[in-house]
Every structure is written in C-alpha cells, then in structure tokens.
Write an enzyme that holds these catalytic residues in place. Structure first.
Site, PDB file in Angstrom:
ATOM      1  N   HIS A 107      -1.491  -1.451   1.017  1.00 58.35           N
ATOM      2  CA  HIS A 107      -0.472  -1.773  -0.007  1.00 58.35           C
ATOM      3  C   HIS A 107       1.109  -2.219   0.592  1.00 58.35           C
ATOM      4  CE1 HIS A 107       0.646   2.562   0.205  1.00 58.35           C
ATOM      5  NE2 HIS A 107       1.925   2.181   0.037  1.00 58.35           N
ATOM      6  N   ASP A 124      -7.044   1.791   1.730  1.00 58.04           N
ATOM      7  CA  ASP A 124      -5.596   1.577   1.964  1.00 58.04           C
ATOM      8  C   ASP A 124      -5.458   1.434   3.415  1.00 58.04           C
ATOM      9  OD1 ASP A 124      -3.280   0.951   1.298  1.00 58.04           O
ATOM     10  OD2 ASP A 124      -2.620   2.903   0.404  1.00 58.04           O
ATOM     11  N   GLN A 173       8.689   8.210  -1.326  1.00 55.43           N
ATOM     12  CA  GLN A 173       9.061   6.794  -1.262  1.00 55.43           C
ATOM     13  C   GLN A 173       9.371   6.183   0.030  1.00 55.43           C
ATOM     14  OE1 GLN A 173       9.672   8.328  -4.111  1.00 55.43           O
ATOM     15  NE2 GLN A 173       7.575   7.781  -4.685  1.00 55.43           N
ATOM     16  N   GLY A 174       8.938   5.053   0.585  1.00 57.74           N
ATOM     17  CA  GLY A 174       9.216   4.640   1.953  1.00 57.74           C
ATOM     18  C   GLY A 174       8.434   5.229   3.174  1.00 57.74           C
ATOM     19  N   ASP A 175       7.575   6.132   2.891  1.00 60.26           N
ATOM     20  CA  ASP A 175       7.016   6.617   4.057  1.00 60.26           C
ATOM     21  C   ASP A 175       5.451   6.086   4.111  1.00 60.26           C
ATOM     22  OD1 ASP A 175       8.676   8.320   5.113  1.00 60.26           O
ATOM     23  OD2 ASP A 175       8.051   9.832   3.526  1.00 60.26           O
ATOM     24  N   SER A 176       5.090   5.150   3.053  1.00 60.01           N
ATOM     25  CA  SER A 176       3.785   4.620   3.033  1.00 60.01           C
ATOM     26  C   SER A 176       3.282   3.965   4.473  1.00 60.01           C
ATOM     27  CB  SER A 176       3.613   3.568   1.833  1.00 60.01           C
ATOM     28  OG  SER A 176       3.414   4.267   0.609  1.00 60.01           O
TER      29      SER A 176
END
Length: 265
Positions: free
Chosen positions: A77, A122, A209-212
């Site tokens: 993603h 993913d 958020q931002g660690d994906s």
C-alpha cells in the site's frame, strides 16, 4: 468491522508527498529538534545509531528494510503498481534523517505483490538504482517458528495518533496477539494466513501513521535479527483492544524470494 477500515493503513502525508505507514514521519525540513524527542514510538524509545542498520525511510512517508544490497522490502500500500519507478528516494544508515552521514539512493523499479487490492498481500519490493554495500541486510522468516513471542518495531512515524512524523528513529517492543483474539478485536476483518497481530490489550504501544512498510522483527535461534512482519494497518494507533496488524512474512517468503531473484536481488 468492514475492511474499508484499511484506510487507516499506517500512512502519513509528508508535505507534498503521499505517505503511508503505521509510524508517522515528517520530512526532514519539518522534523522536531533533538530536544523534543518524545519517549515513545507510540510507547517507545529512541533507537541508537547502528542498532538497526537495515532500517529504511522512504520518501513517500513509509518505512522499509534492506532485503538485499539493491532491494528494499516494504508494504504494497506504500507503492503504485509494478513497473519502472524513479520517484522514490530511500534514506539509510542513520537514525537522524537530517544526519550528514545519511545514505540516499533513488529507486528504479517497484514490484508490488500480485493480486494486491487493499486487502492482504501487503508487500512490495523497491529496487535501488545503486546497491548499498556498506550496510547489513535483514533476513526474512521462511517458517512460522518465530511467529510468536515478543517483537520489536521501529520507525520514523508518529509517536501518537494524529501526531507528526519523527526526525529520529523510535523503537518499541510488542507481544504477539493470537489470530483468534485479533479476529475478535477487529470483528473478523483479519486474514489469518496472511496477517499477524501484535500489541498490548491495554494499548499504549504501537506503530502509527508513517510506519507502514517497516519491519517487525525479533531474534532467531542464532541471536540474529529476523523479520516477522511488515507494518500494514490498524484502527488508530495504540488504542486499547486494537493491536497492530502486520503482513505475515513467513507466509509470503517464497514469493518474496522469487520476486527478488527476478529483480536481480
């Protein structure tokens, strides 16, 4: 809980760039001064320089791990479709994204997991235009032997839900959560074969958020680090009853290795 909650993929927006990830990271220009480092990831502590040398920060606001000298493993993603791509910059070798010692390399190709449609599968590989020869790689789990216990997560993402991306790499430990418990927490929205959950029932520690795309990892029987998961999604960050959901690397290890070989990695 419908799977549309995947819009809460741990993604962040970094200035003009689209960001994705469970940890939130800000562009270096907007980073916090050193004195403002928060003592959590959510719930974590600052990582030492060189502690996790295979950690990668991607310019679209995601994390990743150095799979081979010229490949970064991240989340599907975080990227567009498979094909030539020179738009991504990988930053490696530092905990401080503003460090003069940072290594920056552009991408030249992206491979996204076949069949990815926002639900499961993913994972993705980003090929670097120039091999990184000065840093170690992070091996991936190819059996389920290590898919339990306590894991470590790290990233430059937000240290609280809705917070800013971080300049300095943060780390935290999170315990395994069984498929049954995670399914119950998320109302059946988990894909047990493809996803693995980790976190505390009481919340407080999590990716954000931002660690994906960043790795979830632990020590193997030889005391070497091994990647167990890829930061994928979750309902908010560090909320009680909602553990982080990670791509289960062992399930995809053969597919990842095959794709990597085809990319020259």
């Amino acid at each position: 809980m419908a799977r549309w909650r995947r819009f809460l993929h741990r993604t962040a927006v970094v200035l003009a760039a689209v960001t994705v990830g469970s940890f939130v990271v800000t562009a270096p220009a907007a980073a916090q001064p050193e004195g403002d480092i928060a003592p959590q990831v959510v719930g974590g502590t600052p990582a030492a320089q060189g502690e996790f040398p295979w950690m990668v920060r991607l310019s679209m606001g995601c994390g990743g791990s150095l799979y081979s000298r010229n490949l970064v493993l991240t989340a599907a993603h975080c990227v567009g479709g498979t094909g030539a791509n020179t738009s991504i910059t990988a930053t490696l070798g530092v905990v401080d994204l503003q460090s003069a010692s940072r290594i920056t390399v552009r991408s030249n190709y992206v491979y996204r997991a076949p069949g990815y449609n926002g639900s499961g599968k993913d994972w993705a590989l980003i090929r670097l235009a120039t091999p990184v020869t000065t840093l170690p790689t992070l091996k991936i789990a190819n059996t389920t032997a290590y898919d339990s216990g306590t894991f470590t997560v790290a990233g430059w993402g937000a240290n609280r839900e809705g917070g800013a991306q971080q300049r300095y790499l943060l780390k935290a430990n999170v315990p395994f959560v069984s498929d049954a418990t995670c399914q119950s927490n998320y109302g059946g929205d988990i894909i047990p074969a493809e996803e693995i959950c980790a976190g505390y029932a009481s919340g407080g520690v999590d990716t954000c958020q931002g660690d994906s795309g960043g790795p979830m990892f632990r020590r193997d029987a030889s005391n070497a680090w091994i990647q167990i998961g890829i930061v994928s999604w979750g309902y908010g960050c560090a909320r009680a009853g909602y553990p982080g959901v990670y791509t289960q690397v062992s399930y995809f290890s053969s597919a990842i290795a095959s794709a990597a070989a085809g990319l020259g990695g």
